[in-house]
Design a protein around this motif. Structure first.
Motif, PDB file in Angstrom:
ATOM      1  N   GLY A 113      -6.174   3.398   1.953  1.00  0.00           N
ATOM      2  CA  GLY A 113      -4.921   2.304   1.734  1.00  0.00           C
ATOM      3  C   GLY A 113      -4.449   3.001   3.160  1.00  0.00           C
ATOM      4  O   GLY A 113      -3.795   2.406   4.089  1.00  0.00           O
ATOM      5  N   ALA A 143       3.425   5.405  -2.588  1.00  0.00           N
ATOM      6  CA  ALA A 143       4.303   6.435  -3.575  1.00  0.00           C
ATOM      7  C   ALA A 143       5.459   6.155  -5.092  1.00  0.00           C
ATOM      8  O   ALA A 143       4.869   7.131  -5.721  1.00  0.00           O
ATOM      9  N   TYR A 202     -10.128   9.182   2.275  1.00  0.00           N
ATOM     10  CA  TYR A 202      -9.982  11.063   2.863  1.00  0.00           C
ATOM     11  C   TYR A 202      -8.170  10.553   1.728  1.00  0.00           C
ATOM     12  O   TYR A 202      -7.416  10.237   1.332  1.00  0.00           O
ATOM     13  N   GLY A 222       4.104  14.576  -2.375  1.00  0.00           N
ATOM     14  CA  GLY A 222       3.943  14.947  -1.205  1.00  0.00           C
ATOM     15  C   GLY A 222       2.179  15.768  -0.724  1.00  0.00           C
ATOM     16  O   GLY A 222       2.001  15.347  -1.114  1.00  0.00           O
ATOM     17  N   SER A 273      -5.237   4.209   6.210  1.00  0.00           N
ATOM     18  CA  SER A 273      -5.943   3.182   7.090  1.00  0.00           C
ATOM     19  C   SER A 273      -6.166   2.387   7.281  1.00  0.00           C
ATOM     20  O   SER A 273      -6.035   1.862   8.193  1.00  0.00           O
ATOM     21  N   GLY A 281      -7.810   6.040  -6.642  1.00  0.00           N
ATOM     22  CA  GLY A 281      -8.374   5.300  -5.321  1.00  0.00           C
ATOM     23  C   GLY A 281      -9.336   6.071  -4.628  1.00  0.00           C
ATOM     24  O   GLY A 281      -9.887   6.790  -4.927  1.00  0.00           O
ATOM     25  N   SER A 282      -9.483   4.974  -3.494  1.00  0.00           N
ATOM     26  CA  SER A 282     -10.128   5.341  -2.642  1.00  0.00           C
ATOM     27  C   SER A 282     -10.322   5.529  -1.682  1.00  0.00           C
ATOM     28  O   SER A 282     -11.143   5.925  -0.326  1.00  0.00           O
ATOM     29  N   GLY A 283      -9.133   5.771  -0.925  1.00  0.00           N
ATOM     30  CA  GLY A 283      -8.552   6.826  -0.246  1.00  0.00           C
ATOM     31  C   GLY A 283      -8.786   5.973   1.392  1.00  0.00           C
ATOM     32  O   GLY A 283      -8.634   6.215   2.397  1.00  0.00           O
ATOM     33  N   VAL A 291      -4.764  11.980   6.369  1.00  0.00           N
ATOM     34  CA  VAL A 291      -5.166  11.760   5.264  1.00  0.00           C
ATOM     35  C   VAL A 291      -4.952   9.692   6.190  1.00  0.00           C
ATOM     36  O   VAL A 291      -5.139   9.121   4.998  1.00  0.00           O
ATOM     37  N   LYS A 295       2.347   5.929  -6.732  1.00  0.00           N
ATOM     38  CA  LYS A 295       1.424   6.789  -7.730  1.00  0.00           C
ATOM     39  C   LYS A 295       1.845   8.038  -7.686  1.00  0.00           C
ATOM     40  O   LYS A 295       1.197   9.513  -8.279  1.00  0.00           O
ATOM     41  N   PHE A 296       2.083   8.991  -6.696  1.00  0.00           N
ATOM     42  CA  PHE A 296       2.520   9.743  -6.067  1.00  0.00           C
ATOM     43  C   PHE A 296       3.902  10.845  -6.582  1.00  0.00           C
ATOM     44  O   PHE A 296       3.494  12.187  -6.534  1.00  0.00           O
ATOM     45  N   ASN A 309       0.889  -0.940  -0.212  1.00  0.00           N
ATOM     46  CA  ASN A 309       0.156  -0.055  -0.310  1.00  0.00           C
ATOM     47  C   ASN A 309       1.143   1.319   0.081  1.00  0.00           C
ATOM     48  O   ASN A 309       0.465   1.821  -0.695  1.00  0.00           O
ATOM     49  N   THR A 367       7.745  12.919   0.089  1.00  0.00           N
ATOM     50  CA  THR A 367       7.015  11.410   1.887  1.00  0.00           C
ATOM     51  C   THR A 367       8.299  10.515   2.264  1.00  0.00           C
ATOM     52  O   THR A 367       8.689   9.670   1.730  1.00  0.00           O
TER      53      THR A 367
HETATM   54  N1  LIG Z   1       3.267   9.545  -1.138  1.00  0.00           N
HETATM   55  C1  LIG Z   1       2.650  10.007  -1.205  1.00  0.00           C
HETATM   56  N2  LIG Z   1       3.071  10.934  -1.493  1.00  0.00           N
HETATM   57  C2  LIG Z   1       2.094  12.070  -1.766  1.00  0.00           C
HETATM   58  N3  LIG Z   1       0.474  11.884  -1.290  1.00  0.00           N
HETATM   59  C3  LIG Z   1       0.061  10.751  -0.632  1.00  0.00           C
HETATM   60  C4  LIG Z   1       1.399   9.480  -0.817  1.00  0.00           C
HETATM   61  N4  LIG Z   1       0.611   8.964   0.297  1.00  0.00           N
HETATM   62  C5  LIG Z   1      -0.394   9.180   0.703  1.00  0.00           C
HETATM   63  N5  LIG Z   1      -0.364  10.276  -0.546  1.00  0.00           N
HETATM   64  C6  LIG Z   1      -2.275  11.084  -0.066  1.00  0.00           C
HETATM   65  O1  LIG Z   1      -3.080  10.543   1.564  1.00  0.00           O
HETATM   66  C7  LIG Z   1      -4.848  10.129   0.749  1.00  0.00           C
HETATM   67  C8  LIG Z   1      -4.605   9.630   1.354  1.00  0.00           C
HETATM   68  O2  LIG Z   1      -3.854   7.785   0.877  1.00  0.00           O
HETATM   69  P1  LIG Z   1      -4.579   6.216   0.825  1.00  0.00           P
HETATM   70  O3  LIG Z   1      -3.368   5.333   0.294  1.00  0.00           O
HETATM   71  O4  LIG Z   1      -5.095   6.147   2.119  1.00  0.00           O
HETATM   72  O5  LIG Z   1      -5.845   6.562  -0.638  1.00  0.00           O
HETATM   73  P2  LIG Z   1      -5.101   6.350  -1.431  1.00  0.00           P
HETATM   74  O6  LIG Z   1      -4.171   6.639  -2.141  1.00  0.00           O
HETATM   75  O7  LIG Z   1      -5.378   7.919  -2.146  1.00  0.00           O
HETATM   76  O8  LIG Z   1      -6.650   5.277  -2.097  1.00  0.00           O
HETATM   77  P3  LIG Z   1      -6.111   3.735  -2.049  1.00  0.00           P
HETATM   78  O9  LIG Z   1      -4.513   3.520  -1.133  1.00  0.00           O
HETATM   79  O10 LIG Z   1      -7.594   3.315  -1.229  1.00  0.00           O
HETATM   80  O11 LIG Z   1      -5.762   3.126  -3.716  1.00  0.00           O
HETATM   81  C9  LIG Z   1      -4.212  10.330  -0.846  1.00  0.00           C
HETATM   82  O12 LIG Z   1      -4.554  10.256  -1.968  1.00  0.00           O
HETATM   83  C10 LIG Z   1      -2.852  11.300  -0.968  1.00  0.00           C
HETATM   84  O13 LIG Z   1      -3.342  12.052  -1.356  1.00  0.00           O
END
Ligand SMILES: Nc1ncnc2c1ncn2[C@@H]1O[C@H](COP(=O)(O)OP(=O)(O)OP(=O)(O)O)[C@@H](O)[C@H]1O
Ligand SMILES: [Mg+2]
Length: 454
Positions: free
Chosen positions: A420, A363, A408, A394, A422, A416-418, A403, A365-366, A358, A445
């Motif tokens: 991961g 990482a 969220y 970030g 949690s 993504g559903s937010g 987060v 993804k962003f 997760n 991050t």
């Molecule tokens: N490595 C990161 N760099 C930048 N933003 C991050 C990073 N990790 C998390 N975030 C921010 O935190 C939010 C929540 O992360 P989370 O993993 O809970 O959900 P998600 O990645 O959007 O969805 P899912 O993991 O359920 O597919 C993300 O939508 C993003 O905005």
């Protein structure tokens, strides 16, 4: 209010009874003492100077002497109870033996009597003192005083006491009603707000009247409502984002199925493409459903860890290999630094893998092309720290504290559903560990996982 009032009322009543009884005793006792004193002085005067002569003969002289220093009525009575002299007027010869005090004085002791004098229609106090000559009771001197004034005084003082008592009770009642109003007022408002919330209106707010416990309660109540409202909002957002997430793969699956059904003869290349897309979209749906299931289980505390001895370095290397192709595809360098000296810990392998995947998914993804992702681990006496660091987008400062909450997503448009983070947080918590995020928008991050060694 009722019970406090009852306590005050009983206290005031007891106090009143005690005070009035004391005043009664004090006044009557005083009058009695004065009379007894005068009678005693008169009797001893007689004993010293007039005991030689017969009582009847000198009674008039005696009366004059005895009544000189007193406002009371003075009577001189013979030993047989005959009235010899009376300062209130001639009633000579009247038989006084019926009065209990006279009887006592005639038999040689002091007699005191309080009662109604029928002739005068008055309550009186009478003290009879024996007159002694040569150790013989030759008669008695009787001091009589009206109690009308004394009784009036006692009634007057009692009336003052009762009025003061009533005023105290009235003040207490008014104050009590006022105070209870302020309490019931606040409670009524709280109740109204609670009822509105029970109806589902979480915009309702309890009014805070005073800085007291009820005020704090109102504050707590409002915070609770705000949280519920926020959660409602998150849930709604979540449902719409999940629906969206589900619809996208479903639309593409449906599109391909329709295409493949209507054009069956068009070569195997298209069929292969279509099936591949259908497969990957189905996988996406499966992942989403799995996450949702995990989350509901974590929420209900239904997830039980199956802990086994786990070689951390192996796990990290394995995950590194698993995600290397994706990193390469995105032109991101993925560095995994797993030292063989890392300890073996007791943990649930699949769940920890889920956490790391997760975090790495986030990482990847962003983080844009040419970014760097580093996975590191080191251990101390008590704990193991795993860090996942990226040089990506970030997280904005105002988002960091949120987060970890379910659903969220900040304002990212990435898929993504937010859920991961949690899920990661809950799993690490189940391992008695901690998860912390350090991030700066635009800089990257760093996520820390602290796990206890034993
Ligand atoms: N490595 C990161 N760099 C930048 N933003 C991050 C990073 N990790 C998390 N975030 C921010 O935190 C939010 C929540 O992360 P989370 O993993 O809970 O959900 P998600 O990645 O959007 O969805 P899912 O993991 O359920 O597919 C993300 O939508 C993003 O905005
Ligand atoms: Mg994620």
């Amino acid at each position: 209010m009722g019970s406090y009032f009852a306590v005050i009322l009983i206290t005031v009543c007891i106090l009143e009874i005690f005070l009035i009884a004391s005043v009664n005793y004090y006044y009557y006792h005083n009058v009695e003492r004065i009379l007894v004193n005068q009678a005693e002085i008169s009797a001893s005067f007689f004993h010293q100077y007039f005991a030689e002569e017969e009582l009847e003969k000198q009674s008039e002289r005696l009366l004059n002497g005895f009544s000189q220093n007193t406002a009371a009525q003075v009577q001189i009575i013979s030993s047989s109870g005959q009235l010899l002299q009376d300062s209130a007027g001639a009633q000579d010869g009247k038989n006084m033996i019926d009065y209990p005090d006279v009887q006592e004085a005639c038999s040689g002791t002091v007699g005191i009597w309080k009662g109604r004098e029928p002739s005068a229609h008055d309550t009186v106090l009478a003290v009879s003192y024996p007159l002694q000559a040569k150790d013989m009771t030759v008669g008695a001197v009787r001091f009589v005083t009206s109690l009308t004034d004394t009784m009036a005084t006692i009634r007057y003082i009692s009336a003052i006491f009762i009025s003061v008592g009533l005023i105290v009770v009235a003040i207490v009642a008014v104050l009590g009603i006022f105070l209870s109003r302020t309490i019931t007022g606040s409670i009524t408002e709280l109740k109204l707000a609670a009822e509105q919330m029970a109806e589902g209106d979480f915009t309702a707010r309890a009014k805070k009247r005073y800085q007291d416990e009820l005020g704090t309660l109102a504050d707590t109540f409002n915070t609770m409502a705000a949280k519920i409202r926020r959660n409602e909002q998150l849930k709604n957002d979540f449902i719409s984002s999940v629906s969206h997430e589900i619809r996208t793969p479903l639309t593409s699956i449906k599109g391909w199925v329709v295409t493949l059904k209507t054009e069956p003869k068009d070569g195997t290349a298209m069929l292969a493409d279509g099936l591949e897309i259908i497969e990957s979209e189905t996988d996406r749906l499966t992942v989403l459903v799995d996450e949702l299931l995990d989350l509901s289980k974590l929420d209900n505390g239904r997830i039980v860890l199956s802990r086994t001895p786990l070689h951390l370095a192996d796990l990290l290397r394995h995950i590194g290999k698993q995600l290397a192709p994706r990193a390469a595809r995105q032109s991101i360098s993925l560095e995994v630094q797993a030292d063989d000296t890392l300890p073996v810990i007791h943990a649930d392998e699949n769940r920890l893998k889920q956490v790391l995947i997760n975090l790495l998914d986030n990482a990847l993804k962003f983080t844009g092309p040419n970014g760097i992702i580093k996975v590191r681990a080191h251990s101390s006496q008590e704990q193991v720290v795993i860090t996942v660091e990226d040089t990506g987008a970030g997280i904005a400062e105002e988002d960091i504290e949120h987060v970890l909450q379910k659903f969220y997503k900040g304002n990212t448009s990435a898929a993504g559903s937010g859920l991961g983070l949690s899920i990661c947080y809950e799993i690490v918590k189940l391992h008695q560990g901690q998860l912390k995020i350090d991030s700066q928008a635009g800089q990257g991050t760093k996520v820390y996982i602290y796990l206890p060694r034993n």
